[in-house]
Scaffold this motif. Structure first.
Motif, short mmCIF file in Angstrom:
data_model
loop_
_atom_site.label_atom_id
_atom_site.label_comp_id
_atom_site.label_asym_id
_atom_site.label_seq_id
_atom_site.Cartn_x
_atom_site.Cartn_y
_atom_site.Cartn_z
N UNK A 80 54.44 -45.11 22.01
CA UNK A 80 55.31 -44.47 21.04
C UNK A 80 56.75 -44.48 21.58
N UNK A 81 57.20 -45.67 21.98
CA UNK A 81 58.51 -45.80 22.62
C UNK A 81 59.63 -45.27 21.73
N UNK A 82 59.58 -45.57 20.42
CA UNK A 82 60.63 -45.11 19.52
C UNK A 82 60.67 -43.58 19.43
N UNK A 83 59.53 -42.93 19.53
CA UNK A 83 59.51 -41.47 19.54
C UNK A 83 60.28 -40.94 20.74
N UNK A 84 60.12 -41.60 21.87
CA UNK A 84 60.86 -41.21 23.07
C UNK A 84 62.36 -41.35 22.86
N UNK A 85 62.77 -42.45 22.19
CA UNK A 85 64.20 -42.66 21.97
C UNK A 85 64.77 -41.57 21.06
N UNK A 86 64.05 -41.22 20.01
CA UNK A 86 64.53 -40.19 19.10
C UNK A 86 64.48 -38.81 19.75
N UNK A 87 63.47 -38.57 20.53
CA UNK A 87 63.40 -37.28 21.22
C UNK A 87 64.53 -37.14 22.23
N UNK A 88 64.92 -38.25 22.86
CA UNK A 88 66.07 -38.21 23.78
C UNK A 88 67.34 -37.82 23.03
N UNK A 89 67.47 -38.25 21.78
CA UNK A 89 68.64 -37.85 20.98
C UNK A 89 68.60 -36.36 20.69
N UNK A 90 67.41 -35.80 20.49
CA UNK A 90 67.26 -34.36 20.32
C UNK A 90 67.70 -33.64 21.59
N UNK A 91 67.26 -34.13 22.75
CA UNK A 91 67.66 -33.54 24.02
C UNK A 91 69.16 -33.68 24.26
N UNK A 92 69.75 -34.69 23.67
CA UNK A 92 71.18 -34.99 23.83
C UNK A 92 72.08 -34.00 23.08
N UNK A 93 71.56 -33.34 22.05
CA UNK A 93 72.43 -32.56 21.15
C UNK A 93 73.31 -31.53 21.86
#
Length: 322
Positions: free
Chosen positions: A101-114
């Motif tokens: 689920x690599x894309x989920x990791x990328x989007x979750x990183x954006x959440x952590x980035x906020x």
């Protein structure tokens, strides 16, 4: 104006990084370490709690005076934001949701980035792969300072300035050393971040935005937690390019101090790296290690033999496009 003492160049070596061979040797002796690889089911909840804490803080600081905005940014919010950058570091290895689920990791990183206030996660992922694959690689590993940094920031006063400006150098260095095309994820990261920043500004004004961004910049600069930037790969002992730190600050930095273990096994979540050290203790106990990130910063500033040039570099036989 430039070099007045200490090192005049990087430490050039002509061997491979030590992590590849040690990984093979440890796995041959302790195959059970493979069971530690994979996602950390708790990571997403811990990170989400930190993001929500910062959003609550944005509401609470909206009416504070500016001096208190900067105080709490440095003393509290910046610590969380720095920790979130290290969560993003962990997530870049797909340990939030796994490789499938690599894309989920990328989007979750954006959440952590906020709460960081500026887009960061997608660009970090793009360059961090090279840091592991080509550790110390000339024009490949952008964690290595430039020659200009090594030449100029060579006295205690200048090294203090360099530490304070670390976020700026980390942001600009990739564009100079190893520029890469902007990818779709970086654009998405920027759009998501700007949208949330505008929502916060609309709801609570400018002060929460300053609180978030100032905290990120201040606590990635001259701050005890930032000692890990220096501790990880600066050559405090000749021939050794990666060091671990096993102190209490690992509790708020996703065990980034277990850095030798991390480079040996980057697919193991930070939460499980202490188990690597416990299982393969004979491989790590005898290696040089740091006991204090604050002491690391002190030694970096006042030890003439340590500075931006105190890094091991090597040439890799490949083009940057490869």
């Amino acid at each position: 104006m430039g070099k007045t003492g200490g090192r005049g160049d990087f430490e050039w070596v002509y061997n491979d990084q030590p992590h590849t061979s040690r990984r093979k040797e440890i796995l041959a002796k302790y195959p059970e370490i493979k069971s530690l690889m994979g996602p950390d089911p708790q990571l997403k909840w811990v990170v989400t709690g930190m993001v929500l804490t910062q959003l609550l803080a944005c509401y609470l600081v909206r009416n504070l005076s500016w001096k208190w905005i900067f105080f709490w940014a440095y003393a509290f919010g910046g610590c969380i934001n720095h920790s979130l950058t290290l969560a993003i570091h962990d997530i870049s290895h797909n340990v939030a949701f796994g490789n499938k689920l690599a894309k989920w990791n990328r989007w979750f990183a954006m959440w952590a980035n906020l709460p960081i206030g500026l887009p960061y996660s997608a660009s970090f992922k793009k360059y961090h792969i090279d840091h592991h694959r080509y550790l110390g690689g000339d024009q490949l590993d952008v964690d290595i300072p430039t020659d200009l940094e090594g030449w100029f920031f060579c006295t205690p006063a200048r090294k203090v300035i360099w530490l304070f400006l670390q976020p700026l150098f980390y942001a600009l260095r990739p564009l100079i050393v190893n520029p890469k095309p902007v990818c779709q994820l970086e654009i998405q990261n920027a759009v998501v971040q700007l949208t949330v920043d505008l929502i916060i500004y609309y709801l609570w004004g400018l002060k929460p935005i300053v609180y978030l961004i100032a905290g990120s910049i201040l606590c990635m600069g001259l701050h005890p937690i930032s000692g890990h930037f220096i501790a990880e790969h600066y050559m405090f002992l000749k021939g050794h390019e990666t060091y671990s730190y096993y102190g209490s600050l690992n509790w708020i930095t996703f065990n980034v101090g277990y850095h030798m273990e991390h480079h040996d096994f980057p697919s193991i979540p930070g939460s499980k790296l202490p188990q690597v050290k416990q299982i393969a203790a004979e491989y790590y106990d005898s290696l040089p290690q740091h006991t204090s990130w604050t002491r690391v910063l002190w030694d970096f500033v006042f030890d003439d033999s340590i500075g931006p040039y105190a890094r091991i570099k090597r040439e890799y036989k490949l083009s940057k496009q490869e």
